[in-house]
Write an enzyme that holds these catalytic residues in place. Structure first.
Site, PDB file in Angstrom:
ATOM      1  N   GLY A  87       3.714   5.735   2.645  1.00  0.00           N
ATOM      2  CA  GLY A  87       4.180   6.794   1.741  1.00  0.00           C
ATOM      3  C   GLY A  87       4.250   8.136   2.457  1.00  0.00           C
ATOM      4  N   GLY A 103       3.638   1.520  -2.444  1.00  0.00           N
ATOM      5  CA  GLY A 103       3.006   0.792  -1.346  1.00  0.00           C
ATOM      6  C   GLY A 103       1.822   1.570  -0.813  1.00  0.00           C
ATOM      7  CB  CYS A 113      -1.953   0.712  -7.230  1.00  0.00           C
ATOM      8  SG  CYS A 113      -0.856   0.456  -8.624  1.00  0.00           S
ATOM      9  CE  LYS A 123      11.501  -3.192   2.895  1.00  0.00           C
ATOM     10  NZ  LYS A 123      10.855  -4.518   2.855  1.00  0.00           N
ATOM     11  CD  GLU A 139       7.479  -8.996   6.356  1.00  0.00           C
ATOM     12  OE1 GLU A 139       7.150  -7.954   6.901  1.00  0.00           O
ATOM     13  OE2 GLU A 139       7.531 -10.099   6.923  1.00  0.00           O
TER      14      GLU A 139
HETATM   15  P1  NDP Z   1       3.310  -1.212   2.903  1.00  0.00           P
HETATM   16  O1  NDP Z   1       3.182   0.175   2.429  1.00  0.00           O
HETATM   17  O2  NDP Z   1       3.397  -1.470   4.350  1.00  0.00           O
HETATM   18  O3  NDP Z   1       4.589  -1.942   2.247  1.00  0.00           O
HETATM   19  C1  NDP Z   1       5.228  -1.563   1.054  1.00  0.00           C
HETATM   20  C2  NDP Z   1       6.738  -1.636   1.224  1.00  0.00           C
HETATM   21  O4  NDP Z   1       7.163  -0.654   2.177  1.00  0.00           O
HETATM   22  C3  NDP Z   1       7.243  -2.963   1.780  1.00  0.00           C
HETATM   23  O5  NDP Z   1       8.499  -3.264   1.201  1.00  0.00           O
HETATM   24  C4  NDP Z   1       7.367  -2.673   3.256  1.00  0.00           C
HETATM   25  O6  NDP Z   1       8.238  -3.549   3.950  1.00  0.00           O
HETATM   26  C5  NDP Z   1       7.918  -1.276   3.215  1.00  0.00           C
HETATM   27  N1  NDP Z   1       7.757  -0.512   4.466  1.00  0.00           N
HETATM   28  C6  NDP Z   1       6.865  -0.710   5.460  1.00  0.00           C
HETATM   29  N2  NDP Z   1       7.064   0.193   6.461  1.00  0.00           N
HETATM   30  C7  NDP Z   1       8.098   0.974   6.089  1.00  0.00           C
HETATM   31  C8  NDP Z   1       8.806   2.078   6.677  1.00  0.00           C
HETATM   32  N3  NDP Z   1       8.454   2.560   7.871  1.00  0.00           N
HETATM   33  N4  NDP Z   1       9.812   2.638   6.000  1.00  0.00           N
HETATM   34  C9  NDP Z   1      10.187   2.172   4.798  1.00  0.00           C
HETATM   35  N5  NDP Z   1       9.589   1.117   4.195  1.00  0.00           N
HETATM   36  C10 NDP Z   1       8.548   0.530   4.817  1.00  0.00           C
HETATM   37  O7  NDP Z   1       2.098  -2.001   2.262  1.00  0.00           O
HETATM   38  P2  NDP Z   1       1.413  -3.338   2.823  1.00  0.00           P
HETATM   39  O8  NDP Z   1       2.181  -4.465   2.295  1.00  0.00           O
HETATM   40  O9  NDP Z   1       1.222  -3.319   4.291  1.00  0.00           O
HETATM   41  O10 NDP Z   1      -0.017  -3.237   2.130  1.00  0.00           O
HETATM   42  C11 NDP Z   1      -1.035  -2.488   2.782  1.00  0.00           C
HETATM   43  C12 NDP Z   1      -1.904  -1.748   1.796  1.00  0.00           C
HETATM   44  O11 NDP Z   1      -1.097  -0.902   0.979  1.00  0.00           O
HETATM   45  C13 NDP Z   1      -2.627  -2.628   0.804  1.00  0.00           C
HETATM   46  O12 NDP Z   1      -3.791  -3.142   1.336  1.00  0.00           O
HETATM   47  C14 NDP Z   1      -2.884  -1.648  -0.311  1.00  0.00           C
HETATM   48  O13 NDP Z   1      -4.019  -0.878  -0.013  1.00  0.00           O
HETATM   49  C15 NDP Z   1      -1.658  -0.759  -0.299  1.00  0.00           C
HETATM   50  N6  NDP Z   1      -0.661  -1.175  -1.284  1.00  0.00           N
HETATM   51  C16 NDP Z   1      -0.547  -0.467  -2.415  1.00  0.00           C
HETATM   52  C17 NDP Z   1       0.336  -0.877  -3.392  1.00  0.00           C
HETATM   53  C18 NDP Z   1       0.459  -0.162  -4.684  1.00  0.00           C
HETATM   54  O14 NDP Z   1       0.759  -0.809  -5.692  1.00  0.00           O
HETATM   55  N7  NDP Z   1       0.314   1.137  -4.710  1.00  0.00           N
HETATM   56  C19 NDP Z   1       1.153  -2.069  -3.240  1.00  0.00           C
HETATM   57  C20 NDP Z   1       0.992  -2.737  -1.972  1.00  0.00           C
HETATM   58  C21 NDP Z   1       0.127  -2.279  -1.047  1.00  0.00           C
HETATM   59  P3  NDP Z   1       7.728  -4.937   4.601  1.00  0.00           P
HETATM   60  O15 NDP Z   1       6.289  -5.138   4.274  1.00  0.00           O
HETATM   61  O16 NDP Z   1       8.614  -5.937   3.986  1.00  0.00           O
HETATM   62  O17 NDP Z   1       7.935  -4.847   6.074  1.00  0.00           O
END
Ligand code: NDP
Length: 507
Positions: free
Chosen positions: A249, A244, A300, A191, A194
């Protein structure tokens, strides 16, 4: 000198709106309720894609397809050379599509087109490296357990893997995970975020063309809930690999614990770079500017927390300001642009709130701060920002900002610098700039991080493991250790001859 270097809108025509569907069990399908998400380009404000908005049913169908494909051995029991051949064909097909994939990646993320091209081409190399590794998998044999025992340790694919990826490096992060899972013999459900589904959706067609058996990879588009949550809770899933936010996580880790699924997490960072006075300060300043603004800081691995020796701090910040003013910010479609837009208005507001909170807490804004208007484009850009006079306990020194914002701290002794580095919840990467090899080595051994860079920043290779310690995650990606994550270990013990004394004694 001007406060910054701006590149206005190119004014070029944008491609037709892309339509993305799921790819489940080898079929392109719409969402079960026909729902759609829409992605608007962060830089240009126009619709760039419509994608199936997955339901829990769609995600469950994908998991079931992956389970069937794993259990009947259509992929897991293929000879490694056959799996490698498919992965190599995928790499070539990605290579053929670099421009098309880079364009849609740029439009969905807001990142510069030159950078997107580099990422897609680099991702193809990750597929090649995974293909090479597939043919190197060996277990152990234990020949010293006694004259009548021979044991072997087998590595077997863990099973069905759920892969959940974010928006900052959509295709690159996917390629840090998927080819390695496939090289190990796993089947997968994927996945994407979005916000950035298109390059992942495009991959489905390439996998099919490369001859991947149907059901081995299943792509479900849509939101974290219900798609991601179904992928992490479904009983047929054996492992989850997620990149993410730390918050999501942790949530995944909790829910996976219920069924003891294996979890690999690549989360955030607040990565320090320590700059000693004896360093090559030109190179250090350039690397700090790169580490701060690359991908608009939505990275990150951003080197967004520098710890500079007090004797050189003022001069070094002046150098950073002057260099930053030469970085090109603006239209991501111009090949000369180095920094593009911020992914969503909500994220832009979060970045700005962090900077404002730092100012309210007593920090000084040495450069930037606030939204950036690029001529001819929307306002979803942030000014390159340098924050000084920062105390180690301020939020700006501890929390991930995930934007083009640099935080400057100072130190006087090596011990103080190391302690500032390690006084963090995160431990993804860390760097040191010094011409003294002893200082660099002591730092590399003492700092708590998954990657340490000495006199460089963000150099990465498909051969080298990537991942973090503390709240930056668990497990490793890429390279041999990345592949190992996708194996179960099975010990096989063989007795030679009937030499075992019976446990039951005849009466
Ligand atoms: P998220 O952790 O929300 O999103 C990452 C992925 O997880 C997306 O595909 C999202 O889906 C999915 N996801 C969200 N909720 C769930 C769930 N309950 N179960 C399974 N999968 C889920 O990150 P954000 O996009 O909201 O970013 C927020 C913050 O995260 C950033 O400001 C940054 O600090 C950090 N981040 C870190 C990253 C890294 O490279 N380590 C990458 C991106 C963000 P969807 O969004 O499609 O609903």
């Amino acid at each position: 000198m001007a406060e910054m270097t701006l590149i206005s809108a190119t004014g070029g025509a944008l491609p037709a709106v892309r339509v993305n569907r799921h790819w489940i069990d080898g079929q392109m399908t719409a969402a079960s309720d026909n729902g759609l998400t829409e992605r608007v380009s962060p830089a240009h404000g126009v619709v760039v894609s419509h994608s199936a908005r997955g339901t829990a049913e769609d995600a469950a169908a994908a998991v079931q397809a992956a389970r069937r494909a794993f259990d009947d051995g259509r992929w897991s029991r293929l000879a490694a050379r056959e799996r490698a051949a498919v992965l190599l064909r995928v790499a070539d097909l990605i290579g053929d599509q670099v421009n098309e994939m880079a364009l849609i990646e740029t439009l969905e993320t807001g990142k510069p087109i030159s950078q997107a091209r580099g990422e897609i081409a680099g991702a193809a190399d990750l597929w090649r490296h995974a293909a090479a590794l597939a043919r190197t998998v060996e277990g152990d044999s234990l020949n010293g357990l006694g004259p009548d025992i021979l044991a072997t340790v087998l590595k077997e694919p863990i099973g069905v893997v759920s892969i959940i990826t974010p928006w900052n490096f959509p295709f690159w992060i996917l390629s840090q995970k998927l080819p390695f899972a496939l090289a190990a013999g796993c089947t997968c459900v994927v996945k994407p975020s979005e916000f950035t589904p298109s390059t992942t959706a495009m991959l489905g067609a390439l996998l099919e063309k490369a001859g991947l058996p149907q059901g081995v990879v299943n792509i479900v588009l849509g939101h974290g809930h219900p798609v991601g949550s179904t992928m992490t809770t479904h009983p047929m899933v054996d492992m989850i690999t997620f990149t993410g936010s730390t918050a999501v996580g942790k949530l995944i880790s909790h829910t996976a614990a219920d069924r003891l699924k294996k979890v690999a997490l690549e989360l955030g960072g607040k990565n320090p770079q320590v700059i000693f006075p004896d360093a090559d300060l030109d190179s250090a300043a350039d690397a700090v500017v790169f580490g701060t603004y690359f991908n608009a800081g939505q990275c990150c691995n951003a080197g967004s927390r520098i710890i500079v020796h007090a004797d050189i701090a003022q001069d070094f910040v002046a150098r950073l300001v002057a260099l930053t003013q030469q970085v090109t910010f603006g239209d991501p479609l111009d090949p000369a642009t180095q920094v593009g837009a911020i992914v969503t208005p909500e994220h832009l507001a979060r970045i700005d709130a962090s900077v404002q909170a730092a100012q309210a807490a007593g920090a000084r804004i040495a450069l930037g701060g606030g939204l950036l208007q690029v001529p001819g484009l929307g306002q979803q850009f942030y000014r390159p920002t340098i924050v000084t006079d920062v105390a180690p306990d301020m939020a700006i020194a501890r929390d991930e900002v995930f934007g083009p914002v640099l935080t400057v701290l100072t130190f006087e002794t090596f011990e103080q610098a190391l302690s500032l580095c390690n006084d963090a919840e995160y431990g993804l990467s860390a760097g040191i700039w010094s011409s003294d090899v002893h200082t660099c080595l002591a730092f590399a051994r003492g700092v708590q991080a998954g990657t340490v860079w000495t006199n460089t920043w963000m150099d990465g290779f498909p051969e080298l493991a990537f991942g973090g310690v503390k709240q930056s995650g668990q497990g490793r990606e890429i390279g041999r250790y990345g592949l190992e994550e996708f194996f179960e270990i099975k010990s096989v013990v063989m007795r030679i001859g009937r030499t075992r004394t019976n446990w039951v004694r005849p009466r």
